[in-house]
Design an enzyme around this catalytic site. Structure first.
Site, PDB file in Angstrom:
ATOM      1  N   LYS A  22     -14.400 -37.233  -6.171  1.00 14.41           N
ATOM      2  CA  LYS A  22     -15.015 -36.473  -5.064  1.00 14.41           C
ATOM      3  C   LYS A  22     -16.376 -37.048  -4.676  1.00 14.41           C
ATOM      4  O   LYS A  22     -16.630 -37.330  -3.498  1.00 14.41           O
ATOM      5  CB  LYS A  22     -15.201 -35.006  -5.475  1.00 14.41           C
ATOM      6  CG  LYS A  22     -16.118 -34.216  -4.555  1.00 14.41           C
ATOM      7  CD  LYS A  22     -16.306 -32.799  -5.015  1.00 14.41           C
ATOM      8  CE  LYS A  22     -17.499 -32.550  -5.871  1.00 14.41           C
ATOM      9  NZ  LYS A  22     -18.754 -32.190  -5.232  1.00 14.41           N
ATOM     10  N   ASN A  23     -17.241 -37.227  -5.667  1.00 13.49           N
ATOM     11  CA  ASN A  23     -18.623 -37.581  -5.329  1.00 13.49           C
ATOM     12  C   ASN A  23     -18.775 -39.025  -4.856  1.00 13.49           C
ATOM     13  O   ASN A  23     -19.804 -39.386  -4.289  1.00 13.49           O
ATOM     14  CB  ASN A  23     -19.561 -37.247  -6.491  1.00 13.49           C
ATOM     15  CG  ASN A  23     -19.710 -35.736  -6.652  1.00 13.49           C
ATOM     16  OD1 ASN A  23     -19.348 -34.975  -5.745  1.00 13.49           O
ATOM     17  ND2 ASN A  23     -20.208 -35.297  -7.792  1.00 13.49           N
ATOM     18  N   CYS A 117     -27.307 -23.034  -1.687  1.00 11.54           N
ATOM     19  CA  CYS A 117     -26.476 -23.540  -2.765  1.00 11.54           C
ATOM     20  C   CYS A 117     -26.642 -22.749  -4.041  1.00 11.54           C
ATOM     21  O   CYS A 117     -27.677 -22.145  -4.262  1.00 11.54           O
ATOM     22  CB  CYS A 117     -26.774 -25.003  -2.986  1.00 11.54           C
ATOM     23  SG  CYS A 117     -27.881 -25.270  -4.314  1.00 11.54           S
ATOM     24  N   ARG A 122     -32.394 -27.019  -4.193  1.00 12.11           N
ATOM     25  CA  ARG A 122     -31.852 -28.367  -3.972  1.00 12.11           C
ATOM     26  C   ARG A 122     -32.584 -29.019  -2.805  1.00 12.11           C
ATOM     27  O   ARG A 122     -32.061 -29.137  -1.700  1.00 12.11           O
ATOM     28  CB  ARG A 122     -30.336 -28.309  -3.716  1.00 12.11           C
ATOM     29  CG  ARG A 122     -29.584 -27.816  -4.924  1.00 12.11           C
ATOM     30  CD  ARG A 122     -28.090 -27.844  -4.754  1.00 12.11           C
ATOM     31  NE  ARG A 122     -27.534 -29.177  -4.856  1.00 12.11           N
ATOM     32  CZ  ARG A 122     -26.225 -29.428  -4.922  1.00 12.11           C
ATOM     33  NH1 ARG A 122     -25.356 -28.426  -4.894  1.00 12.11           N
ATOM     34  NH2 ARG A 122     -25.775 -30.658  -5.015  1.00 12.11           N
ATOM     35  N   ASP A 305     -22.203 -31.836 -14.496  1.00 14.95           N
ATOM     36  CA  ASP A 305     -20.977 -31.303 -13.895  1.00 14.95           C
ATOM     37  C   ASP A 305     -19.890 -31.020 -14.938  1.00 14.95           C
ATOM     38  O   ASP A 305     -18.805 -30.553 -14.591  1.00 14.95           O
ATOM     39  CB  ASP A 305     -20.442 -32.270 -12.818  1.00 14.95           C
ATOM     40  CG  ASP A 305     -21.398 -32.365 -11.638  1.00 14.95           C
ATOM     41  OD1 ASP A 305     -22.270 -31.491 -11.503  1.00 14.95           O
ATOM     42  OD2 ASP A 305     -21.275 -33.333 -10.854  1.00 14.95           O
ATOM     43  N   ARG A 397     -12.671 -27.216  -3.493  1.00 14.64           N
ATOM     44  CA  ARG A 397     -13.583 -28.217  -2.925  1.00 14.64           C
ATOM     45  C   ARG A 397     -13.510 -29.525  -3.689  1.00 14.64           C
ATOM     46  O   ARG A 397     -13.772 -30.576  -3.130  1.00 14.64           O
ATOM     47  CB  ARG A 397     -15.020 -27.729  -3.075  1.00 14.64           C
ATOM     48  CG  ARG A 397     -15.429 -26.907  -1.967  1.00 14.64           C
ATOM     49  CD  ARG A 397     -16.937 -26.869  -1.893  1.00 14.64           C
ATOM     50  NE  ARG A 397     -17.156 -25.876  -0.923  1.00 14.64           N
ATOM     51  CZ  ARG A 397     -17.698 -24.710  -1.157  1.00 14.64           C
ATOM     52  NH1 ARG A 397     -18.176 -24.428  -2.346  1.00 14.64           N
ATOM     53  NH2 ARG A 397     -17.801 -23.846  -0.204  1.00 14.64           N
TER      54      ARG A 397
HETATM   55  N1  EPU Z   1     -33.901 -33.482  -6.256  1.00 18.20           N
HETATM   56  C1  EPU Z   1     -35.163 -33.369  -5.711  1.00 18.20           C
HETATM   57  N2  EPU Z   1     -35.354 -33.864  -4.445  1.00 18.20           N
HETATM   58  C2  EPU Z   1     -34.375 -34.475  -3.736  1.00 18.20           C
HETATM   59  C3  EPU Z   1     -33.094 -34.583  -4.296  1.00 18.20           C
HETATM   60  C4  EPU Z   1     -32.883 -34.060  -5.570  1.00 18.20           C
HETATM   61  O1  EPU Z   1     -36.060 -32.823  -6.317  1.00 18.20           O
HETATM   62  O2  EPU Z   1     -34.636 -34.916  -2.601  1.00 18.20           O
HETATM   63  C5  EPU Z   1     -33.657 -32.955  -7.610  1.00 18.20           C
HETATM   64  C6  EPU Z   1     -32.654 -31.814  -7.626  1.00 18.20           C
HETATM   65  O3  EPU Z   1     -33.262 -30.572  -7.357  1.00 18.20           O
HETATM   66  C7  EPU Z   1     -32.054 -31.916  -9.012  1.00 18.20           C
HETATM   67  C8  EPU Z   1     -32.133 -33.405  -9.320  1.00 18.20           C
HETATM   68  O4  EPU Z   1     -33.064 -33.959  -8.400  1.00 18.20           O
HETATM   69  O5  EPU Z   1     -32.852 -31.212  -9.923  1.00 18.20           O
HETATM   70  C9  EPU Z   1     -30.821 -34.140  -9.201  1.00 18.20           C
HETATM   71  O6  EPU Z   1     -30.239 -33.903  -7.919  1.00 18.20           O
HETATM   72  P1  EPU Z   1     -29.272 -34.981  -7.239  1.00 18.20           P
HETATM   73  O7  EPU Z   1     -29.889 -35.413  -5.956  1.00 18.20           O
HETATM   74  O8  EPU Z   1     -28.926 -36.023  -8.242  1.00 18.20           O
HETATM   75  O9  EPU Z   1     -27.990 -34.102  -6.921  1.00 18.20           O
HETATM   76  P2  EPU Z   1     -27.087 -34.153  -5.633  1.00 18.20           P
HETATM   77  O10 EPU Z   1     -27.017 -35.526  -5.096  1.00 18.20           O
HETATM   78  O11 EPU Z   1     -27.461 -33.052  -4.700  1.00 18.20           O
HETATM   79  C10 EPU Z   1     -24.892 -34.774  -6.898  1.00 18.20           C
HETATM   80  C11 EPU Z   1     -23.523 -34.190  -7.007  1.00 18.20           C
HETATM   81  C12 EPU Z   1     -23.563 -32.946  -7.872  1.00 18.20           C
HETATM   82  C13 EPU Z   1     -24.144 -33.309  -9.238  1.00 18.20           C
HETATM   83  C14 EPU Z   1     -25.498 -33.991  -9.094  1.00 18.20           C
HETATM   84  C15 EPU Z   1     -26.060 -34.505 -10.411  1.00 18.20           C
HETATM   85  C16 EPU Z   1     -22.544 -34.809  -4.906  1.00 18.20           C
HETATM   86  C17 EPU Z   1     -22.035 -34.383  -3.589  1.00 18.20           C
HETATM   87  N3  EPU Z   1     -23.038 -33.846  -5.674  1.00 18.20           N
HETATM   88  O12 EPU Z   1     -25.691 -33.761  -6.279  1.00 18.20           O
HETATM   89  O13 EPU Z   1     -22.223 -32.557  -8.015  1.00 18.20           O
HETATM   90  O14 EPU Z   1     -24.303 -32.137 -10.021  1.00 18.20           O
HETATM   91  O15 EPU Z   1     -25.383 -35.113  -8.202  1.00 18.20           O
HETATM   92  O16 EPU Z   1     -25.179 -35.404 -10.990  1.00 18.20           O
HETATM   93  O17 EPU Z   1     -22.474 -35.979  -5.260  1.00 18.20           O
HETATM   94  C18 EPU Z   1     -20.444 -31.149  -8.456  1.00 18.20           C
HETATM   95  O18 EPU Z   1     -19.697 -32.107  -8.189  1.00 18.20           O
HETATM   96  O19 EPU Z   1     -20.048 -30.076  -8.995  1.00 18.20           O
HETATM   97  C19 EPU Z   1     -21.867 -31.258  -8.148  1.00 18.20           C
HETATM   98  C20 EPU Z   1     -22.690 -30.232  -8.063  1.00 18.20           C
END
Ligand code: EPU
Length: 433
Positions: A22-23, A117, A122, A305, A397
């Site tokens: 998915k990701n 979310c 986030r 995850d 999803r």
């Molecule tokens: N963060 C910030 N600022 C940003 C972006 C992130 O502070 O601009 C922080 C977040 O608050 C969090 C940390 O950085 O504490 C990590 O967030 P990340 O950006 O890595 O998460 P994401 O890209 O929003 C993806 C996956 C998630 C998974 C996380 C961590 C996708 C669509 N989603 O989220 O997947 O938990 O990486 O590996 O790729 C899931 O599949 O169930 C899921 C939630």
């Protein structure tokens, strides 16, 4: 409303084939926008987040054709809109990848803020920091993010936190920028490498993906490609734990064992037997399960995850386990539901103390997010009696035909449709993970 009804207590046995990740898919599909020719993407999982990504592409003018099981031909050459409206963006967190892809291709993008979310705060500040470093200006107004740049120029980007989404978005925006971009403190997840491999197969020049420094040398044109998405590491891990929780014996096929290392090591400590082959692994339990401590961290650490799923397994093990969440603030929301099934879990901030009782009892429960839903399925499979899981749209999803795959392994699970209850801001809750 659909729900799952599970009659627990059956051992899972047999073979299961894991779908595409998915990701990775939710980043690769928007990345097609960057190509000057049609692309074919294979091993695309059949999940609602992918359907939404494909719908967004079609609504922008791309020609999307399903050309066989899990394969799509996408022609981005007719895209005539650079906007992802609220109605579609709010349904999927990963709609933010359209920002990087549209900016990278057209030097502009207009995308609604991804919806609220359930995992805590986030923010997207790091995404915006990357776009700014490359020369884009952004405005946030009326819930929309507007990006525009005269010209994108390679730059040095240092992330303050390790973030999957911003690392991917920085690559998408930098791939056609003039000169060299250096992304430091980059995330290293397998889907980061997969996106880089996909972009490189279109003619991009990205080095270092999978390490914490990624170098992107901008190119002028990207061409069409045929590319297969990697297998889903988290779906594989979820089936590993489902096999363990039911004391089953399952061959999990179409996986990359290296991506599962942290999960494999932890499960072995808990007492799960694992035999690895080139692209499959056998997971079985023939002895007692014992306590373990788990801390989630970015890759190559134990993935957040998989946290709800392994916590569920630990309720079935002997002894006291400690699970510490290192990524999301609100990843323990499923604990109340597990308690309804007899689990003994105390949460204090980012730490959960699990007293393994060795058993769970069926109960009516509700999925509050995707991985919480997966954990409740595992709990229901291992529990005595009947478990009814509501709000399974969260599960759909991210898991490709979860109930069908489980049924093939001998689980007694069915999806039933029941009339909707009166709504309490229901649509607001249907935001993405
Ligand atoms: N963060 C910030 N600022 C940003 C972006 C992130 O502070 O601009 C922080 C977040 O608050 C969090 C940390 O950085 O504490 C990590 O967030 P990340 O950006 O890595 O998460 P994401 O890209 O929003 C993806 C996956 C998630 C998974 C996380 C961590 C996708 C669509 N989603 O989220 O997947 O938990 O990486 O590996 O790729 C899931 O599949 O169930 C899921 C939630």
């Amino acid at each position: 409303m659909d729900k799952f009804i599970i009659k627990g207590g059956r051992r899972l046995e047999g073979e299961v084939t894991i779908s595409g990740a998915k990701n990775a898919a939710v980043a690769i599909l928007p990345a097609v926008i960057l190509s000057d020719e049609p692309c074919i993407v294979e091993n695309v999982p059949s999940i609602s987040d992918v359907n939404i990504s494909l719908r967004i592409l079609s609504e922008m003018g791309a020609e999307v054709t399903n050309i066989g099981k899990d394969a799509y031909r996408i022609d981005p050459t007719k895209i005539n809109k650079c906007c992802v409206p609220y109605e579609t963006a709010r349904k999927m967190r990963a709609s933010y990848y359209f920002l990087g892809a549209l900016l990278g291709k057209f030097n502009k993008a207009r995308v609604s803020m991804p919806g609220g979310c359930p995992l805590g705060d986030r923010p997207i500040d790091q995404h915006l920091k990357a776009f700014s470093a490359l020369g884009a200006e952004y405005t946030l107004s009326q819930g929309m993010i507007d990006l525009k740049a005269e010209k994108l120029r390679g730059s040095q980007i240092f992330f303050d936190v390790v973030t999957v989404g911003a690392t991917m978005n920085a690559m998408l925006a930098a791939v056609k920028a003039e000169g060299l971009t250096i992304i430091e403190n980059a995330a290293k997840e397998p889907h980061i490498v997969d996106l880089a491999n996909f972009l490189n197969s279109m003619g991009a020049n990205i080095m270092g993906a999978g390490t914490d420094v990624i170098k992107v040398r901008g190119v002028e044109h990207l061409h069409g490609t045929t590319y297969a998405v990697i297998p889903d590491q988290i779906e594989a891990g979820t089936f590993m734990i489902a096999a363990a929780a039911t004391k089953g014996d399952v061959l999990i096929k179409n996986i990359i064992p290296k991506h599962l290392e942290s999960i494999t090591k932890k499960l072995e400590k808990i007492g799960v037997n694992i035999e690895q082959y080139d692209d499959s692994m056998r997971v079985w339990v023939d002895g007692p399960l014992v306590k373990a401590n788990v801390k989630t961290t970015p890759h190559p650490g134990f993935p957040t995850d998989m946290q709800p799923q392994i916590a569920t397994l630990l309720t079935l093990a002997s002894g006291t386990s400690i699970v510490t969440e290192g990524v999301w603030e609100q990843r323990f929301r499923y604990v109340d539901e597990l308690r309804r099934m007899g689990a003994d879990i105390t949460v204090n901030g980012k730490v959960a103390l699990i007293e393994g009782t060795g058993k769970l009892m069926g109960a009516p429960v509700k999925a509050c997010d995707l991985r919480a839903g997966a954990a409740l399925i595992i709990a229901g499979l291992a529990a005595s009696g009947i478990t009814e899981i509501e709000d399974i749209f969260h599960i759909e999803r991210g898991y490709d035909c979860m109930e069908g795959k489980l049924r093939q392994l001998g689980a007694d699970i069915e999806k039933v449709n029941v009339p909707d209850k009166p709504k309490e801001n229901d649509s607001d809750n249907k935001t993405a993970v």
